[in-house]
Design a protein around this motif. Structure first.
Motif, mmCIF file in Angstrom:
data_model
loop_
_atom_site.group_PDB
_atom_site.id
_atom_site.type_symbol
_atom_site.label_atom_id
_atom_site.label_comp_id
_atom_site.label_asym_id
_atom_site.label_seq_id
_atom_site.Cartn_x
_atom_site.Cartn_y
_atom_site.Cartn_z
ATOM 1 N N GLU B 1 88.143 28.557 -25.018
ATOM 2 C CA GLU B 1 87.177 28.198 -23.979
ATOM 3 C C GLU B 1 87.768 28.508 -22.616
ATOM 4 O OE1 GLU B 1 84.876 24.429 -24.265
ATOM 5 O OE2 GLU B 1 85.839 23.959 -22.370
ATOM 6 N N ALA B 2 86.998 29.178 -21.763
ATOM 7 C CA ALA B 2 87.471 29.523 -20.434
ATOM 8 C C ALA B 2 87.691 28.267 -19.597
ATOM 9 C CB ALA B 2 86.444 30.424 -19.749
ATOM 10 N N GLU B 3 88.697 28.310 -18.739
ATOM 11 C CA GLU B 3 89.037 27.147 -17.929
ATOM 12 C C GLU B 3 89.284 27.561 -16.488
ATOM 13 O OE1 GLU B 3 91.338 24.450 -21.312
ATOM 14 O OE2 GLU B 3 92.492 25.552 -19.831
ATOM 15 N N VAL B 4 89.182 26.595 -15.608
ATOM 16 C CA VAL B 4 89.536 26.789 -14.211
ATOM 17 C C VAL B 4 91.041 26.562 -14.082
ATOM 18 C CG1 VAL B 4 89.250 25.914 -11.875
ATOM 19 C CG2 VAL B 4 87.281 26.020 -13.416
ATOM 20 N N ALA B 5 91.717 27.517 -13.463
ATOM 21 C CA ALA B 5 93.163 27.405 -13.307
ATOM 22 C C ALA B 5 93.510 26.979 -11.894
ATOM 23 C CB ALA B 5 93.829 28.740 -13.628
ATOM 24 N N GLN B 6 94.495 26.114 -11.773
ATOM 25 C CA GLN B 6 94.957 25.691 -10.458
ATOM 26 C C GLN B 6 96.492 25.683 -10.450
ATOM 27 O OE1 GLN B 6 91.933 22.061 -9.985
ATOM 28 N NE2 GLN B 6 93.046 22.505 -8.071
ATOM 29 N N SER B 7 97.035 26.002 -9.291
ATOM 30 C CA SER B 7 98.485 25.896 -9.141
ATOM 31 C C SER B 7 98.820 25.605 -7.686
ATOM 32 C CB SER B 7 99.178 27.193 -9.593
ATOM 33 O OG SER B 7 98.864 28.246 -8.720
ATOM 34 N N PRO B 8 99.940 24.901 -7.419
ATOM 35 C CA PRO B 8 100.760 24.259 -8.444
ATOM 36 C C PRO B 8 100.087 23.005 -8.992
ATOM 37 C CG PRO B 8 101.524 23.608 -6.277
ATOM 38 C CD PRO B 8 100.399 24.587 -6.051
ATOM 39 N N ARG B 9 100.621 22.423 -10.029
ATOM 40 C CA ARG B 9 100.071 21.165 -10.531
ATOM 41 C C ARG B 9 100.532 19.988 -9.686
ATOM 42 N NH1 ARG B 9 98.336 20.365 -15.558
ATOM 43 N NH2 ARG B 9 97.598 18.440 -14.564
ATOM 44 N N TYR B 10 101.723 20.094 -9.148
ATOM 45 C CA TYR B 10 102.280 19.038 -8.309
ATOM 46 C C TYR B 10 102.943 19.668 -7.090
ATOM 47 C CZ TYR B 10 101.768 16.474 -12.673
ATOM 48 O OH TYR B 10 101.268 15.928 -13.822
ATOM 49 N N LYS B 11 102.802 18.984 -5.944
ATOM 50 C CA LYS B 11 103.411 19.473 -4.713
ATOM 51 C C LYS B 11 103.870 18.284 -3.894
ATOM 52 C CE LYS B 11 104.542 22.489 -1.536
ATOM 53 N NZ LYS B 11 105.610 23.516 -1.770
ATOM 54 N N ILE B 12 105.142 18.294 -3.520
ATOM 55 C CA ILE B 12 105.681 17.273 -2.634
ATOM 56 C C ILE B 12 106.100 17.974 -1.344
ATOM 57 C CG2 ILE B 12 107.470 15.526 -2.269
ATOM 58 C CD1 ILE B 12 107.604 15.230 -5.313
ATOM 59 N N THR B 13 105.639 17.440 -0.233
ATOM 60 C CA THR B 13 105.975 18.057 1.035
ATOM 61 C C THR B 13 106.210 16.980 2.082
ATOM 62 O OG1 THR B 13 105.295 19.777 2.613
ATOM 63 C CG2 THR B 13 103.615 18.236 1.911
ATOM 64 N N GLU B 14 106.791 17.378 3.165
ATOM 65 C CA GLU B 14 106.984 16.444 4.268
ATOM 66 C C GLU B 14 105.862 16.631 5.274
ATOM 67 O OE1 GLU B 14 111.857 16.031 4.161
ATOM 68 O OE2 GLU B 14 110.895 17.131 5.787
ATOM 69 N N LYS B 15 105.560 15.556 5.975
ATOM 70 C CA LYS B 15 104.490 15.665 6.975
ATOM 71 C C LYS B 15 104.862 16.724 8.005
ATOM 72 C CE LYS B 15 106.091 11.855 9.894
ATOM 73 N NZ LYS B 15 105.707 10.574 10.545
ATOM 74 N N SER B 16 103.839 17.358 8.504
ATOM 75 C CA SER B 16 103.886 18.450 9.470
ATOM 76 C C SER B 16 104.174 19.804 8.834
ATOM 77 C CB SER B 16 104.889 18.194 10.599
ATOM 78 O OG SER B 16 106.210 18.479 10.188
ATOM 79 N N GLN B 17 104.462 19.811 7.539
ATOM 80 C CA GLN B 17 104.648 21.077 6.844
ATOM 81 C C GLN B 17 103.295 21.649 6.421
ATOM 82 O OE1 GLN B 17 107.797 22.674 6.437
ATOM 83 N NE2 GLN B 17 108.138 21.091 7.980
ATOM 84 N N ALA B 18 103.322 22.938 6.075
ATOM 85 C CA ALA B 18 102.125 23.605 5.578
ATOM 86 C C ALA B 18 102.150 23.645 4.052
ATOM 87 C CB ALA B 18 102.039 25.018 6.138
ATOM 88 N N VAL B 19 100.988 23.460 3.443
ATOM 89 C CA VAL B 19 100.885 23.560 1.986
ATOM 90 C C VAL B 19 99.662 24.403 1.642
ATOM 91 C CG1 VAL B 19 102.028 21.388 1.451
ATOM 92 C CG2 VAL B 19 99.573 21.409 1.842
ATOM 93 N N ALA B 20 99.730 25.012 0.464
ATOM 94 C CA ALA B 20 98.604 25.828 0.015
ATOM 95 C C ALA B 20 98.401 25.627 -1.468
ATOM 96 C CB ALA B 20 98.864 27.305 0.313
ATOM 97 N N PHE B 21 97.131 25.595 -1.852
ATOM 98 C CA PHE B 21 96.761 25.427 -3.250
ATOM 99 C C PHE B 21 95.913 26.624 -3.663
ATOM 100 C CE2 PHE B 21 98.337 21.460 -2.320
ATOM 101 C CZ PHE B 21 97.532 20.687 -1.511
ATOM 102 N N TRP B 22 96.062 27.003 -4.931
ATOM 103 C CA TRP B 22 95.345 28.178 -5.425
ATOM 104 C C TRP B 22 94.441 27.801 -6.588
ATOM 105 C CZ3 TRP B 22 95.842 30.679 -10.243
ATOM 106 C CH2 TRP B 22 95.213 31.941 -10.324
ATOM 107 N N CYS B 23 93.303 28.443 -6.662
ATOM 108 C CA CYS B 23 92.355 28.187 -7.732
ATOM 109 C C CYS B 23 91.768 29.497 -8.246
ATOM 110 C CB CYS B 23 91.213 27.287 -7.223
ATOM 111 S SG CYS B 23 89.848 27.085 -8.395
ATOM 112 N N ASP B 24 91.703 29.613 -9.564
ATOM 113 C CA ASP B 24 91.056 30.756 -10.197
ATOM 114 C C ASP B 24 89.909 30.210 -11.042
ATOM 115 O OD1 ASP B 24 92.080 33.464 -12.447
ATOM 116 O OD2 ASP B 24 90.464 33.308 -10.973
ATOM 117 N N PRO B 25 88.678 30.454 -10.657
ATOM 118 C CA PRO B 25 87.543 29.871 -11.385
ATOM 119 C C PRO B 25 87.312 30.585 -12.710
ATOM 120 C CG PRO B 25 86.761 31.389 -9.731
ATOM 121 C CD PRO B 25 88.253 31.311 -9.560
ATOM 122 N N ILE B 26 86.380 30.055 -13.467
ATOM 123 C CA ILE B 26 85.981 30.698 -14.702
ATOM 124 C C ILE B 26 85.375 32.050 -14.359
ATOM 125 C CG2 ILE B 26 84.352 30.565 -16.629
ATOM 126 C CD1 ILE B 26 84.812 27.518 -16.611
#
Lengths: 109, 116
Positions: B1-26
């Motif tokens: 079954e096709a699924e939506v992919a996301q990465s990373p699964r977990y992210k720890i960062t300090e305030k004022s830092q930049a973060v990015a999340f990725w998603c690949d849809p079905i």
């Protein structure tokens, strides 16, 4: 967008039937009722959707009375793996889904 | 079954830092959603794409959040700078059409962000 009200939590035991009722007094004519299930650390999963009367699939049944101001999700013979949060949503057309806090169902041995 | 992919699964960062999340849809799903879910609450829609166009970003804090879906397939959600209150689960979902609330949304596993 219709606001929905559902119990914050429910407890049940394995093998029992669980009915979770959702109130949506201001539901609009083109709104559908949709239920999602969410396990910890996972995204919500679609369970069932209906407009009126009764809908049944392999997972659950959804009962919607004629006035559509409420609906009941019925889970037959629950098991421990049905422990989850259940969200009731009422929306239609191009309106976005608005999730409330849901109902936390705990199934006990 | 096709699924939506996301990465990373977990992210720890300090305030004022930049973060990015990725998603690949079905594959083939034209509509993509980003939600934020604070512990104990239901998911809240941040942004909705139809192909590469933004359909709804009314709840996106645009001073620090940005989202893009350049080729109408995968998508990136960015936070810069991160704040303590951004700690949450970030969920991506996709659906096949823009029928809105009546179309089944398929959710990915989410990215758990912790801002220290």
């Amino acid at each position: 967008l219709a606001k929905t009200t559902q119990p914050i939590s429910m407890d049940s035991y394995e093998g029992q039937e669980v009915n979770i009722t959702c109130s949506h007094n201001n539901i609009a004519t083109n709104d559908y009722i949709t239920w999602y299930q969410q396990f910890p650390s996972q995204g919500p999963r679609f369970i069932i959707q209906g407009y009126k009367t009764k809908v049944t699939n392999e997972v659950a049944s959804l009962f919607i009375p004629a006035d559509r101001k409420s609906s009941t999700l019925s889970l037959p013979r629950v098991s421990l793996s049905d422990t989850a949060v259940y969200y009731c949503l009422a929306a239609g057309g191009y309106n976005k889904l608005i999730f409330g806090a849901g109902t936390r169902l705990a199934v006990h041995p | 079954e096709a699924e939506v992919a996301q990465s990373p699964r977990y992210k720890i960062t300090e305030k004022s830092q930049a973060v990015a999340f990725w998603c690949d849809p079905i594959s083939g799903h034209a509509t993509l959603y980003w939600y934020r879910q604070i512990l104990g609450q239901g998911p809240e829609l941040l942004v909705q794409f139809q192909d590469e166009s933004v359909v709804d970003d009314s709840q996106l804090p645009k001073d620090r959040f940005s989202a893009e879906r350049l080729k109408g397939v995968d998508s990136t959600l960015k936070i810069q700078p991160a704040e303590l209150g951004d700690s949450a689960m970030y969920l991506c979902a996709s659906s096949s059409t823009l029928s809105g609330s009546t179309d089944t949304q398929y959710f990915g596993p989410g990215t758990r962000l912790t801002v220290l």
